[in-house]
Design a protein around this motif. Structure first.
Motif, PDB file in Angstrom:
ATOM      1  N   LYS A   4      68.323  81.516  -1.959  1.00  0.00           N
ATOM      2  CA  LYS A   4      67.678  80.222  -1.736  1.00  0.00           C
ATOM      3  C   LYS A   4      67.531  79.966  -0.244  1.00  0.00           C
ATOM      4  CE  LYS A   4      69.415  77.963  -5.872  1.00  0.00           C
ATOM      5  NZ  LYS A   4      70.226  76.877  -6.386  1.00  0.00           N
ATOM      6  N   PRO A   6      67.589  77.719   3.068  1.00  0.00           N
ATOM      7  CA  PRO A   6      68.483  76.609   3.426  1.00  0.00           C
ATOM      8  C   PRO A   6      67.777  75.263   3.223  1.00  0.00           C
ATOM      9  CG  PRO A   6      67.915  77.927   5.368  1.00  0.00           C
ATOM     10  CD  PRO A   6      67.276  78.573   4.180  1.00  0.00           C
ATOM     11  N   VAL A   7      68.542  74.296   2.804  1.00  0.00           N
ATOM     12  CA  VAL A   7      68.007  72.955   2.595  1.00  0.00           C
ATOM     13  C   VAL A   7      68.194  72.173   3.891  1.00  0.00           C
ATOM     14  CG1 VAL A   7      68.284  70.824   1.278  1.00  0.00           C
ATOM     15  CG2 VAL A   7      68.517  73.042   0.133  1.00  0.00           C
ATOM     16  N   SER A   9      68.604  69.103   6.580  1.00  0.00           N
ATOM     17  CA  SER A   9      69.345  67.845   6.555  1.00  0.00           C
ATOM     18  C   SER A   9      68.372  66.713   6.229  1.00  0.00           C
ATOM     19  CB  SER A   9      69.989  67.590   7.915  1.00  0.00           C
ATOM     20  OG  SER A   9      68.975  67.293   8.866  1.00  0.00           O
ATOM     21  N   ARG A 131      62.877  67.720  -2.432  1.00  0.00           N
ATOM     22  CA  ARG A 131      64.306  68.024  -2.314  1.00  0.00           C
ATOM     23  C   ARG A 131      64.967  67.406  -3.533  1.00  0.00           C
ATOM     24  NH1 ARG A 131      69.018  67.693   1.977  1.00  0.00           N
ATOM     25  NH2 ARG A 131      70.697  67.100   0.563  1.00  0.00           N
ATOM     26  N   ASN A 133      68.261  66.452  -5.472  1.00  0.00           N
ATOM     27  CA  ASN A 133      69.664  66.160  -5.224  1.00  0.00           C
ATOM     28  C   ASN A 133      70.411  66.314  -6.546  1.00  0.00           C
ATOM     29  OD1 ASN A 133      69.188  65.489  -2.522  1.00  0.00           O
ATOM     30  ND2 ASN A 133      68.591  63.422  -3.093  1.00  0.00           N
ATOM     31  N   HIS A 134      71.301  67.287  -6.601  1.00  0.00           N
ATOM     32  CA  HIS A 134      72.095  67.523  -7.799  1.00  0.00           C
ATOM     33  C   HIS A 134      73.472  66.901  -7.628  1.00  0.00           C
ATOM     34  CE1 HIS A 134      69.081  70.188  -9.414  1.00  0.00           C
ATOM     35  NE2 HIS A 134      69.082  70.888  -8.299  1.00  0.00           N
ATOM     36  N   VAL A 142      76.300  68.065  -5.276  1.00  0.00           N
ATOM     37  CA  VAL A 142      76.441  69.519  -5.306  1.00  0.00           C
ATOM     38  C   VAL A 142      75.148  70.101  -4.754  1.00  0.00           C
ATOM     39  CG1 VAL A 142      78.133  69.567  -7.177  1.00  0.00           C
ATOM     40  CG2 VAL A 142      75.722  69.666  -7.731  1.00  0.00           C
ATOM     41  N   ASP A 143      75.119  71.379  -4.558  1.00  0.00           N
ATOM     42  CA  ASP A 143      74.027  72.059  -3.868  1.00  0.00           C
ATOM     43  C   ASP A 143      72.633  71.506  -4.173  1.00  0.00           C
ATOM     44  OD1 ASP A 143      75.912  73.762  -2.784  1.00  0.00           O
ATOM     45  OD2 ASP A 143      75.732  75.189  -4.438  1.00  0.00           O
ATOM     46  N   PRO A 144      72.012  70.853  -3.180  1.00  0.00           N
ATOM     47  CA  PRO A 144      70.625  70.419  -3.361  1.00  0.00           C
ATOM     48  C   PRO A 144      69.708  71.637  -3.296  1.00  0.00           C
ATOM     49  CG  PRO A 144      71.309  70.013  -1.114  1.00  0.00           C
ATOM     50  CD  PRO A 144      72.516  70.538  -1.843  1.00  0.00           C
ATOM     51  N   GLU A 145      68.487  71.463  -3.731  1.00  0.00           N
ATOM     52  CA  GLU A 145      67.530  72.560  -3.583  1.00  0.00           C
ATOM     53  C   GLU A 145      66.148  72.011  -3.261  1.00  0.00           C
ATOM     54  OE1 GLU A 145      66.552  74.774  -7.347  1.00  0.00           O
ATOM     55  OE2 GLU A 145      68.213  73.580  -8.086  1.00  0.00           O
TER      56      GLU A 145
END
Length: 175
Positions: A4, A6-7, A9, A131, A133-134, A142-145
């Motif tokens: 993946k 990087p997401v 900021s 984006r 948001n999980h 937890v890890d956004p994507e």
């Protein structure tokens, strides 16, 4: 499997917006984390918007810098009614979002029936970058994507527009 990307900021993501930044929230509880003391003051009745402003100062500065460039920042929240304590707290903070330049609306979950929604909260930037948001079941992030898939962006834009069209402006929404 491809790793993946990087997401970025939130600062980088919102700063990249040129026209719009749309945020859809669909949870009734989010982990409080750094806001715990502020929420405790709110819960005890010893809270004011000035207290909230201290917690939200960084966010408010970011939104103000984005909206001053002419970017529309809108937030829609789908909530269960009666609302949770967390949503009551969030409702109390929302005037600060508005003061910073966001336009905020609320939609009772029952009124969202029939709207095709993605499975996670999201930010949609300029109707092309999403984006997601999980969160854990307890509301911990937890890890956004990220996605730049046009079909995904289109789903999110359509979902947001449908929610926004049914939602009540913050000043008229009672918790």
């Amino acid at each position: 499997m491809t790793p993946k990307a990087p997401v970025p900021s939130f600062d980088d993501l919102l700063s990249s917006a040129t026209r719009s930044a749309l945020h859809l929230e669909m949870r009734d509880v989010y982990a409080v984390g750094e806001e715990e003391d502020d929420m405790q003051r709110w819960r005890s009745g010893q809270w004011s918007l000035d207290d909230g402003r201290k917690v939200m100062a960084g966010w408010m500065d970011l939104v103000e810098s984005v909206t001053k460039r002419g970017v529309s920042v809108r937030r829609a929240r789908i909530v269960s009614v009666p609302v949770t304590e967390y949503i009551q707290y969030e409702h109390a903070l929302t005037p600060l979002n508005i003061l910073a330049g966001e336009d905020c609306r609320w939609l009772p979950r029952r009124e969202a029936l029939g709207i095709p929604l993605p499975a996670a909260d999201f930010w949609l930037i300029d109707e092309r970058v999403v984006r997601f948001n999980h969160f854990s079941g307890m509301g911990e992030p937890v890890d956004p994507e990220m996605s730049e898939d046009p079909a995904v962006a289109s789903l999110c834009a359509s979902a947001f527009a449908a929610v926004w069209g049914r939602a009540t402006p913050h000043g008229e929404f009672q918790v």
